[in-house]
Structure formats: structure tokens, C-alpha cells
Design a protein around this motif. Structure first.
Motif, PDB file in Angstrom:
ATOM      1  N   ALA A  91       4.672  -3.838   2.524  1.00 31.71           N
ATOM      2  CA  ALA A  91       4.692  -3.781   3.981  1.00 31.71           C
ATOM      3  C   ALA A  91       3.424  -3.057   4.423  1.00 31.71           C
ATOM      4  N   PHE A  92       2.676  -3.668   5.318  1.00 32.59           N
ATOM      5  CA  PHE A  92       1.445  -3.069   5.842  1.00 32.59           C
ATOM      6  C   PHE A  92       1.671  -2.719   7.308  1.00 32.59           C
ATOM      7  N   VAL A  93       1.509  -1.441   7.636  1.00 30.38           N
ATOM      8  CA  VAL A  93       1.753  -0.993   9.000  1.00 30.38           C
ATOM      9  C   VAL A  93       0.558  -0.205   9.518  1.00 30.38           C
ATOM     10  N   LYS A  94       0.484  -0.101  10.840  1.00 33.04           N
ATOM     11  CA  LYS A  94      -0.608   0.625  11.493  1.00 33.04           C
ATOM     12  C   LYS A  94       0.002   1.684  12.409  1.00 33.04           C
ATOM     13  N   ALA A  95      -0.431   2.938  12.239  1.00 29.29           N
ATOM     14  CA  ALA A  95       0.052   4.034  13.082  1.00 29.29           C
ATOM     15  C   ALA A  95      -1.128   4.749  13.731  1.00 29.29           C
ATOM     16  N   TRP A  96      -0.831   5.511  14.747  1.00 28.52           N
ATOM     17  CA  TRP A  96      -1.861   6.287  15.451  1.00 28.52           C
ATOM     18  C   TRP A  96      -2.251   7.509  14.626  1.00 28.52           C
ATOM     19  N   ASN A 135       6.124  -2.218  13.589  1.00 24.59           N
ATOM     20  CA  ASN A 135       5.632  -1.287  12.577  1.00 24.59           C
ATOM     21  C   ASN A 135       6.709  -0.334  12.048  1.00 24.59           C
ATOM     22  N   PRO A 136       7.433   0.386  12.902  1.00 26.47           N
ATOM     23  CA  PRO A 136       8.411   1.349  12.375  1.00 26.47           C
ATOM     24  C   PRO A 136       9.513   0.716  11.528  1.00 26.47           C
ATOM     25  N   ILE A 178       6.720  -1.510  -1.568  1.00 24.23           N
ATOM     26  CA  ILE A 178       5.651  -0.536  -1.307  1.00 24.23           C
ATOM     27  C   ILE A 178       5.238  -0.652   0.154  1.00 24.23           C
ATOM     28  N   THR A 179       5.249   0.461   0.872  1.00 25.35           N
ATOM     29  CA  THR A 179       4.763   0.493   2.252  1.00 25.35           C
ATOM     30  C   THR A 179       3.414   1.178   2.300  1.00 25.35           C
ATOM     31  N   VAL A 180       2.440   0.473   2.851  1.00 24.25           N
ATOM     32  CA  VAL A 180       1.079   0.991   3.012  1.00 24.25           C
ATOM     33  C   VAL A 180       0.836   1.232   4.493  1.00 24.25           C
ATOM     34  N   ALA A 181       0.506   2.460   4.851  1.00 20.53           N
ATOM     35  CA  ALA A 181       0.244   2.809   6.243  1.00 20.53           C
ATOM     36  C   ALA A 181      -1.230   3.135   6.433  1.00 20.53           C
ATOM     37  N   GLU A 182      -1.844   2.473   7.405  1.00 16.50           N
ATOM     38  CA  GLU A 182      -3.192   2.858   7.797  1.00 16.50           C
ATOM     39  C   GLU A 182      -3.097   3.553   9.143  1.00 16.50           C
TER      40      GLU A 182
END
Length: 233
Positions: free
Chosen positions: A153-158, A176-177, A185-189
Motif C-alpha cells: 500500500a502506497f500512501v501520501k501524508a503531510w 490514504n488512511p 507492507i505499507t509505504v508512507a511518503e
């Protein structure tokens, strides 16, 4: 404190292979994991299945993967802004599974919660329900939907910290949440990566337990999908 920071998007995407299933957060072009998508393009992974609310536009977001014919199957809710998507779908080059938006969200959340399946009234009596178990509850018919199974899972956070805790901003708080923790595997940028303990616990939207890798993103374009302006007077 566990440090989940990786030094680059390249390191964050280690282990990615052909034929995998990916979840990608965002709504339209809002809150999409731009760095991760570009890395998937660079790695030239093939025959992937993408779970995302939409498929970006022709030259941005998931549209970049479509342009290189890297996507085998697209699982989405809304795909109306991408001509290349339309062409590949109608020509049979790409398999497409269209899902009601609420069902798409709930299948992500079910995977996040460890719930294998649930019943929803959405889609009953339509093509959406074909081949699926249906059941009556209190006089109303429901369709059984299964939780998604994804490799990444690829997500984008502030903002995020070294422990993987995340804060989303504005409309990036969409898919995203609920995709965090919904894959192996969750990858957060994140736009800003801070030391653990610096974030106000009351402001954290997703705790670090749902994130395996986090990195500081860069070069965000933050495009507007449809720019609407007032005419000059």
C-alpha cells in the motif's frame, strides 16, 4: 522506539516484483503518492494490479503506469479523467473492475481491520452482484464483498515521524488512511518527516503500527485535476 525511516523511495520500494497487487491512496490527483508512482514507473514492474479510487490523468499519477502498459488490472471507482484508461479498457488490453465508491473504501477498511468479508446493499440486483453471495437481513437484500488482498500500500501524508505516525492534510485524508495497514507492507511518503515524539498525539490520524516504511518525499507537483476559474470581468 522503532525507527521505520528509509533513506529514499528506492529503498522504500525494495521487494517489489512483477504481478503484485498495489493499493494507492489519493482522490483524483489529491494526496497521491507521487514519488512512489514515479519509482514504480522507473522500476518498470509489469502485469500489476492497482487498487485506487481512480487512475489519475493521461500524463500524471497512475496515468504514467498506464502509458507504459504496466497495469494488468485496475480496481477503481471513478476513471473518467483518463483517455488512455478508456482506450485500454475498451480494447481489452487491461482488465477493469469497477466498484461502488463506498464499497471500495469499505473493502480497504476491512483489510485494514482484519475482517475477511462484509455485507452491503450497494450493487444488489446489478452486475456488481453477479457471482457473489447475497443474503437478506431484516427484509433487505445485501451483497457479500471480500476484503482486498494487496502486497504493498502506497500512501501520501503531510507529516510523519520516524515511528510511522501520520498526519494527513485537507482532502488527502481520503483513501490514504484506510489503506494504511491494509496490505502486507505499507509505504508512507510524507512532505515533512520529524523525529518521533514531535507530533501532537491528539493530531495523529494513523498510528505507526499500520506503517512499515516511511520516507521524506520531494519534488511534489500537486497538480489540479480540473482547474476552474472565474471569467474576467
Amino acid at each position: 522506539m522503532i525507527n521505520k525511516t528509509v533513506s529514499s523511495v528506492e529503498e522504500a520500494c525494495e521487494g517489489i516484483e512483477d504481478n503484485m497487487t498495489f493499493m494507492l491512496g489519493g482522490f483524483g490527483l489529491s494526496g497521491i503518492p507521487e514519488n512512489a508512482i514515479k519509482e514504480l514507473v522507473r522500476k518498470n514492474v509489469q502485469n500489476v494490479t492497482c487498487i485506487s479510487n481512480n487512475a489519475g490523468v493521461d500524463d500524471f499519477g497512475l496515468g504514467l503506469l498506464l502509458k507504459k502498459h504496466q497495469i494488468k488490472k485496475m480496481i477503481s471507482s471513478y476513471v473518467g479523467e483518463n483517455k488512455e484508461f478508456e482506450r485500454q479498457m475498451l480494447s481489452g488490453e487491461m482488465e477493469v473492475e469497477l466498484i461502488p465508491q463506498g464499497t471500495l473504501a469499505q473493502r480497504c477498511q476491512a483489510a485494514q481491520s482484519g475482517i475477511p468479508a462484509f455485507f452491503t446493499p450497494a450493487g444488489y440486483g446489478t452486475e456488481v452482484a453477479e457471482g457473489k453471495e447475497t443474503r437478506e437481513f431484516d427484509g433487505k437484500m445485501y451483497v457479500m464483498e471480500r476484503a482486498f488482498k494487496a502486497d504493498f500500500a502506497f500512501v501520501k501524508a503531510w507529516k510523519g515521524d520516524e515511528a510511522g505516525n501520520l498526519i494527513f492534510k485537507g482532502t488527502a485524508r481520503n483513501f490514504n488512511p484506510i489503506m494504511c495497514g491494509a496490505a502486507n507492507i505499507t509505504v508512507a511518503e510524507v512532505e515533512e518527516l520529524v523525529p518521533a515524539g514531535e507530533l501532537d498525539p491528539n493530531q495523529i490520524h494513523i498510528p505507526g503500527i499500520f506503517v512499515q516504511r516511511i520516507f521524506q518525499g520531494k519534488d511534489y507537483e500537486k497538480r489540479i485535476e480540473q482547474r476552474t476559474v472565474r471569467p474576467k470581468k
